[in-house]
Design a protein around this motif. Structure first.
Motif, short mmCIF file in Angstrom:
data_model
loop_
_atom_site.label_atom_id
_atom_site.label_comp_id
_atom_site.label_asym_id
_atom_site.label_seq_id
_atom_site.Cartn_x
_atom_site.Cartn_y
_atom_site.Cartn_z
N LEU A 1 0.83 -1.19 0.00
CA LEU A 1 0.00 0.00 0.00
C LEU A 1 0.87 1.26 0.00
N GLU A 2 1.88 1.26 0.88
CA GLU A 2 2.79 2.39 0.94
C GLU A 2 3.55 2.54 -0.38
N TRP A 3 3.93 1.41 -0.94
CA TRP A 3 4.69 1.45 -2.20
C TRP A 3 3.86 2.06 -3.32
N GLN A 4 2.60 1.66 -3.40
CA GLN A 4 1.75 2.19 -4.46
C GLN A 4 1.53 3.69 -4.28
N GLU A 5 1.42 4.14 -3.05
CA GLU A 5 1.26 5.57 -2.79
C GLU A 5 2.50 6.35 -3.22
N LEU A 6 3.68 5.78 -3.01
CA LEU A 6 4.91 6.44 -3.44
C LEU A 6 4.98 6.54 -4.96
N LEU A 7 4.56 5.45 -5.62
CA LEU A 7 4.56 5.47 -7.09
C LEU A 7 3.54 6.48 -7.62
N ASP A 8 2.36 6.50 -7.01
CA ASP A 8 1.33 7.43 -7.45
C ASP A 8 1.76 8.88 -7.23
N ALA A 9 2.57 9.10 -6.19
CA ALA A 9 3.03 10.46 -5.91
C ALA A 9 4.21 10.86 -6.80
N GLY A 10 4.70 9.90 -7.58
CA GLY A 10 5.80 10.20 -8.50
C GLY A 10 7.14 10.39 -7.82
N GLU A 11 7.36 9.72 -6.66
CA GLU A 11 8.64 9.85 -5.96
C GLU A 11 9.76 9.30 -6.84
N PRO A 12 10.79 10.10 -7.12
CA PRO A 12 11.85 9.67 -8.05
C PRO A 12 12.55 8.39 -7.63
N LYS A 13 12.90 8.27 -6.33
CA LYS A 13 13.61 7.08 -5.87
C LYS A 13 12.74 5.84 -6.00
N ALA A 14 11.46 5.95 -5.67
CA ALA A 14 10.55 4.82 -5.78
C ALA A 14 10.44 4.35 -7.23
N GLN A 15 10.34 5.29 -8.15
CA GLN A 15 10.25 4.93 -9.57
C GLN A 15 11.54 4.30 -10.07
N GLU A 16 12.67 4.77 -9.54
CA GLU A 16 13.95 4.20 -9.94
C GLU A 16 14.07 2.76 -9.46
N ILE A 17 13.61 2.49 -8.24
CA ILE A 17 13.64 1.12 -7.71
C ILE A 17 12.65 0.24 -8.46
N GLN A 18 11.47 0.77 -8.77
CA GLN A 18 10.42 0.02 -9.44
C GLN A 18 10.89 -0.56 -10.77
N GLN A 19 11.80 0.13 -11.45
CA GLN A 19 12.30 -0.33 -12.74
C GLN A 19 13.01 -1.67 -12.64
N HIS A 20 13.50 -2.01 -11.44
CA HIS A 20 14.28 -3.24 -11.26
C HIS A 20 13.45 -4.37 -10.63
N ILE A 21 12.19 -4.13 -10.27
CA ILE A 21 11.34 -5.15 -9.65
C ILE A 21 10.73 -6.02 -10.75
N LYS A 22 10.88 -7.34 -10.59
CA LYS A 22 10.45 -8.27 -11.63
C LYS A 22 9.24 -9.11 -11.25
N ILE A 23 8.92 -9.22 -9.96
CA ILE A 23 7.83 -10.09 -9.55
C ILE A 23 6.50 -9.37 -9.69
N ASP A 24 5.43 -10.15 -9.63
CA ASP A 24 4.07 -9.62 -9.74
C ASP A 24 3.63 -9.14 -8.35
N LEU A 25 3.62 -7.82 -8.13
CA LEU A 25 3.28 -7.28 -6.83
C LEU A 25 1.82 -7.51 -6.47
N GLU A 26 0.93 -7.52 -7.45
CA GLU A 26 -0.49 -7.73 -7.17
C GLU A 26 -0.72 -9.14 -6.64
N ARG A 27 0.01 -10.11 -7.14
CA ARG A 27 -0.15 -11.50 -6.67
C ARG A 27 0.31 -11.61 -5.21
N LYS A 28 1.39 -10.92 -4.87
CA LYS A 28 1.89 -11.00 -3.49
C LYS A 28 0.94 -10.33 -2.51
N GLN A 29 0.11 -9.44 -3.01
CA GLN A 29 -0.83 -8.76 -2.12
C GLN A 29 -2.04 -9.63 -1.82
N SER A 30 -2.29 -10.60 -2.65
CA SER A 30 -3.48 -11.45 -2.47
C SER A 30 -3.23 -12.54 -1.44
#
Length: 570
Positions: free
Chosen positions: A541-570
């Motif tokens: 939830l916190e991660w999605q809020e950071l992405l929605d807010a356009g935080e530069p560091k969060a977006q930079e880290i997001q580029q390297h994430i390969k797993i399906d985050l929605e599946r891990k939330q279920s």
């Protein structure tokens, strides 16, 4: 030709002498083994085998002394004979030894813990939770006579709690701390009758003056500080609490620790801190300022090389722990002094504004923790010996002989150990690797720190390396956290179901049934911990809020994430 013949004759005689010495040594060893087995295999003699990795000078002799005392005391108490046999194994292979012997169900009776057992403690060792809540019978006649065994410890026996199931396993016999050793004769030769400095800047100045003196005297073999990669970590005790406020600011779950990897990740991704932070600079440069006085190539040396340099009189200072004090004291031919680490104060011209005080030693660890294995033939007798070892009288004797700090309340240390007794005053803090996370993040930090302490880069270069490498490393660590939490949640649901079954049907198990109170306490713990396993939802939830807010560091880290985050939330 005569010379060649004489050399051949001498070589032949040398070979014969070597063979004779080898045969004699082998025969003596066989005889000793035979005599030991003769005692152990005698009718009516119970043998307790103990395995540990402590090879420091005097330690095994001290343990043998307590073992022989227990043998005599047990014979006087019961009329039965017992034999305690210790086996010290190099720490290089100790972890593998315990794992293989545990899997093979051949572990000795008492085993030293503390080598990354990785959750195997409940599998291979017997819990003594009920016993630690009762008085230690060997404290009879003292003010600890009616005190629960666990409360006779300086740390309340917290060092024996296994976090896997919150059960107590075994008991520790000593504490440990790190200090600075110095060559008193060399200090006097160079600077006259002075006391070593206790202030950080004065200490650095003394090292610089010593280095200059050695150069002027043509003593290229001398170095101000004997050190290796190991000592770099030991010298971290020299730091002040400059990270205190940084940790409080980013303690998102308000548990008093900024150490959870998800806290580090979210705080960094939100831009709440970066590695150019002046408080991190103060923490790092406290050590980097000192490493310029280490021997060249120190990061490629091991601990023993650095200590050998010191014991040979080739260095003024050496940092190590209480466990090495007796080795130093017995191996050198010069007086050894011991002092606390000089750390920056609030008056420091460079770091003072970030200093909050010294780092507390209130959580100094309890060490030499022995636990009873499930494969012991005499578990009750083995536990009895452990209680004997950790009574106040014997804990004091053991630690005075071995020159280690005692762990039992009221036990007096050897005079050599008085400088090593814990100093609880000060601020809590954490190692810097608690600020950068674990796994890939720790690897990235180690690489950058290597460059900094060897002065291949300045602090800005160090911080730039971390800013470059951390986004990818944190993405990998984020994936690992999510996967682990998801798997552990399933495992905990199974454990909770098992305890519920124990509570409902335990009365049908006969003598093997756990007490209802114990099952209830475990269920409460598991239920409370169950909620922590849902940190994934909070993280995502916190991660999605950071992405929605356009935080530069969060977006930079997001580029390297390969797993399906929605599946891990279920």
């Amino acid at each position: 030709m005569a010379d060649k013949g004489q050399k051949r004759d001498f070589g032949a005689w040398s070979s014969y002498v070597a063979i004779v010495v080898l045969v004699i040594s082998f025969s003596v060893s066989l005889w000793r083994v035979y005599k030991v087995q003769e005692v152990e295999q005698a009718d009516g003699v119970a043998t307790i085998r103990v395995v540990h990795w402590q090879l420091e000078a005097g330690f095994r002799e001290a343990f043998d002394d307590i073992a022989r005392r227990f043998e005599k005391a047990y014979l006087a108490e019961t009329g039965e004979r017992v034999r305690i046999v210790q086996n010290a194994i190099s720490e290089r292979v100790y972890k593998q030894y315990v794992q293989t012997q545990g899997i093979g169900k051949t572990l000795p009776d008492l085993v030293q813990l503390g080598r990354d057992e990785l959750g195997s403690v409940p599998r291979f060792f017997i819990s003594n939770t009920e016993d630690v809540q009762k008085p230690n019978p060997y404290n009879k006649g003292t003010d600890l006579e009616d005190v629960p065994w666990m409360d006779t410890y300086l740390d309340g026996m917290l060092g024996s709690v296994d976090q896997t199931d919150l059960e107590y396993y075994g008991a520790a016999s000593s504490t440990a701390s790190t200090r600075l050793f110095y060559n008193a004769d060399l200090l006097k030769e160079v600077f006259g009758d002075i006391e070593p400095p206790t202030e950080y800047r004065a200490f650095l100045d003394l090292c610089a003056r010593f280095e200059q003196w050695a150069e002027e005297q043509g003593r290229g073999d001398l170095t101000p500080v004997a050190a290796s990669k190991y000592q770099v970590s030991v010298f971290r005790a020299m730091r002040a609490a400059t990270l205190f406020e940084l940790m409080l600011e980013n303690d998102r779950d308000f548990d008093g620790v900024f150490g959870q990897n998800d806290e580090v990740l979210l705080a960094y991704a939100a831009g709440d801190f970066d590695f150019h932070d002046p408080r991190i600079r103060a923490d790092e440069m406290t050590i980097a300022n000192l490493t310029q006085y280490f021997a060249p190539g120190f990061m490629a040396m091991d601990r023993m090389e650095a200590q050998f340099r010191f014991t040979q009189g080739k260095a003024l200072f050496c940092a190590s722990g209480s466990w090495d004090a007796m080795s130093f004291d017995s191996q050198v031919d010069f007086p050894v002094g011991i002092l606390d680490f000089p750390f920056p104060t609030r008056d420091d011209p460079e770091f003072g504004q970030y200093v909050r005080g010294r780092i507390s030693e209130a959580d100094a660890p309890a060490v030499f923790r022995l636990a009873v294995s499930k494969f012991s033939k005499h578990p009750d007798l083995t536990l009895r010996f452990l209680q004997f070892l950790t009574s106040r009288e014997n804990n004091q004797r053991f630690n005075q002989l071995s020159r280690w700090p005692p762990v039992i309340k009221g036990a007096k240390p050897h005079p050599l150990m008085e400088p090593f007794m814990r100093k609880p005053e000060g601020f809590w803090t954490a190692e810097v690797n608690r600020i950068i996370g674990a796994g890939p993040c720790a690897a990235a930090y180690s690489q950058a720190q290597w460059e900094l302490v060897e002065h291949k880069v300045d602090f800005d270069g160090f911080a730039d390396m971390l800013e470059r490498d951390m986004p990818r490393a944190m993405a990998q660590e984020f994936e690992r956290l999510l996967n682990n939490e998801w798997e552990e949640r399933l495992a905990q649901e199974m454990s909770l179901s098992h305890q519920l079954g124990s509570y409902s049907f335990g009365d049908t198990w006969g003598e093997a049934a756990p007490t209802p109170e114990r099952v209830q306490s475990k269920m409460v713990y598991l239920w409370e911990m169950r909620m922590r396993r849902y940190r994934n939802s909070y993280r995502l939830l916190e991660w999605q809020e950071l992405l929605d807010a356009g935080e530069p560091k969060a977006q930079e880290i997001q580029q390297h994430i390969k797993i399906d985050l929605e599946r891990k939330q279920s």
